[in-house]
Design a protein around this motif. Structure first.
Motif, PDB file in Angstrom:
ATOM      1  N   SER A   3       0.912  -1.184  -0.195  1.00 29.57           N
ATOM      2  CA  SER A   3       0.052   0.061   0.022  1.00 29.57           C
ATOM      3  C   SER A   3       0.743   1.323   0.169  1.00 29.57           C
ATOM      4  CB  SER A   3      -0.913  -0.008   1.257  1.00 29.57           C
ATOM      5  OG  SER A   3      -1.730  -1.383   1.297  1.00 29.57           O
ATOM      6  N   LYS A   9      -4.936   2.695   3.332  1.00 27.84           N
ATOM      7  CA  LYS A   9      -4.587   2.675   4.652  1.00 27.84           C
ATOM      8  C   LYS A   9      -3.047   2.117   4.737  1.00 27.84           C
ATOM      9  CE  LYS A   9      -6.105   1.335   9.105  1.00 27.84           C
ATOM     10  NZ  LYS A   9      -7.062   0.560   9.884  1.00 27.84           N
ATOM     11  N   THR A  14      -4.652  -4.063   4.778  1.00 28.56           N
ATOM     12  CA  THR A  14      -5.410  -3.735   3.689  1.00 28.56           C
ATOM     13  C   THR A  14      -6.435  -4.904   3.491  1.00 28.56           C
ATOM     14  OG1 THR A  14      -3.477  -2.755   2.274  1.00 28.56           O
ATOM     15  CG2 THR A  14      -5.479  -3.569   1.210  1.00 28.56           C
ATOM     16  N   ASP A  46      -3.554  -2.530  -5.561  1.00 22.72           N
ATOM     17  CA  ASP A  46      -2.968  -3.035  -4.211  1.00 22.72           C
ATOM     18  C   ASP A  46      -3.835  -4.112  -3.631  1.00 22.72           C
ATOM     19  OD1 ASP A  46      -1.887  -3.158  -1.738  1.00 22.72           O
ATOM     20  OD2 ASP A  46      -2.952  -1.396  -1.043  1.00 22.72           O
TER      21      ASP A  46
HETATM   22 MG   LIG Z   1      -1.818  -2.845   2.462  1.00 21.66          MG
END
Ligand SMILES: [Mg+2]
Ligand SMILES: Nc1nc2c(ncn2[C@@H]2O[C@H](COP(=O)(O)OP(=O)(O)OP(=O)(O)O)[C@@H](O)[C@H]2O)c(=O)[nH]1
Length: 354
Positions: free
Chosen positions: A173, A185, A193, A212
């Motif tokens: 992320s 986040k 995530t 992601d």
């Molecule tokens: Mg993540």
């Protein structure tokens, strides 16, 4: 789950140029007739569908599209020049919606498709136009016709071009946040995530979409951790970006865990082109990172990219590499599809835009 890219834009065609009121003047010619030319037509707004665009990211910077006005007519019967048309280029799969998003005005599905979306106003007539047998010296002329203006939403279903995979906490992320405007986040615990995030990456004149996804762990294919249920989101991507935390004890083992999960998952995911990266190099410094990369290369046979999502080191270089692979893979896919147009349409009908 659908990801949408959207942008609100305003478009305006050109208004027509006014006609002109003028009379011929010349020495010894007492009653030169009317010679006011007509105004030129205003430019159209044309929508064009282009396969070299992937996202609506450009519409975040330019939201107003105004075509040129027609030029006014002039004396000596000179017609005003037409205003230039303005071409608004959008990616394949873009829908144009009314300002309230209630109605789909247009759906662009094929490369090269072109529509006149707003017509420019016609030019007005000059007084020469109104000359008749009974009125040899009219003073009448008309203004140009007004332009058209509309606000619309552009909407595009996004399909990721590249997928970021790796163990939890590998920095996936963080890497997405470093390379796009996405704000996923980020935190120092596994499974931060919980749902895939998409980011639009713009590098030079090329843009692509990275996904992601939540971290994978050993046994994900048996449902451990969050399982492999998000791998579906990378099934149709052109490339996998495999991130490995360089600070962990055994980066090679970490690599194999993920590779094994990809193979177990199937669906061609393990056969996708993969770009391997050792991440978080900022914590170890250049020299130590290079040493680890050497060892890694010895056992895997591939030189990993060294990057840091936090300091940004190596990120830009990596993005160029990702863009290269995406371009190449898309071209290859297109070449394969050549001659199989019907198949391409059936894919479109299922809502896959490219
Ligand atoms: Mg993540
Ligand atoms: N020093 C350093 N820390 C990093 C780097 N990238 C990520 N981190 C840290 O590593 C932790 C995990 O980062 P995330 O980006 O949330 O990792 P992730 O792979 O998305 O994790 P999951 O979503 O849980 O799978 C956070 O504390 C980040 O600040 C990096 O390049 N350098």
């Amino acid at each position: 789950m659908k990801f949408l890219d959207q942008a609100k834009i305003m478009m305006q065609s050109g208004e027509g140029g006014a006609g002109c009121c003028s009379f011929h003047r010349e020495k010894f010619v007492e009653y030169g007739g009317p010679d006011g030319g007509n105004g030129g037509r205003g430019g159209d707004i044309i929508i064009e569908c282009a396969k070299d665009l992937n996202t609506l990211v450009d519409f975040r910077y330019a939201q107003h599209f105004i075509a040129e006005k027609g030029h006014h007519g002039m004396g000596r019967n000179r017609t005003g020049a037409d205003g230039k048309d303005l071409v608004v280029r959008v990616p394949i799969g873009t829908e144009i919606l009314s300002a309230d998003k209630e109605e789909v005005l247009m759906d662009l599905t094929t490369d090269g498709q072109r529509f006149v979306f707003l017509k420019g106003g016609d030019g007005g007539f000059g007084n020469a136009h109104y000359k008749t047998a009974t009125n040899q010296a009219p003073e009448k002329f008309t203004k140009g016709w007004p332009c058209q203006e509309i606000e619309v939403w552009l909407r595009l279903k996004l399909i990721a071009d590249g997928g970021i995979i790796g163990l939890p906490n590998a920095g996936k992320s963080t890497f997405l946040a470093a390379s796009s405007a996405a704000k996923p986040k980020i935190a120092d615990y596994p499974f931060t995530t919980l749902h895939p995030n998409l980011g639009v990456v713009k590098i030079e004149n090329y843009d692509f979409i990275l996904a992601d996804i939540p971290g994978l762990i050993e046994g994900a294919h048996q449902g451990l951790g969050l399982g492999d249920r998000f791998l579906g989101h990378v099934e149709r991507t052109a490339v996998l970006v495999h991130l490995i935390d360089i600070t962990q004890d055994d980066p090679v083992a970490a690599y194999h865990i993920i590779r094994n999960e990809l193979s177990e998952y199937g669906e061609g995911v393990a056969e996708k082109e993969e770009i391997i990266c050792l991440n978080k190099t900022d914590t170890l410094g250049k020299e130590l990172s290079e040493d680890i990369a050497d060892q890694f290369e010895k056992s895997i046979g591939v030189r990993p990219h060294l990057i840091s999502g936090v300091s940004g080191d190596g990120v830009r270089h990596l993005l160029f590499k990702i863009a290269d692979v995406i371009r190449r893979e898309k071209q290859r896919h297109e070449d394969e599809e050549t001659g199989k147009i019907d198949h391409a349409y059936s894919v479109n009908a299922e809502g896959y835009n490219r």
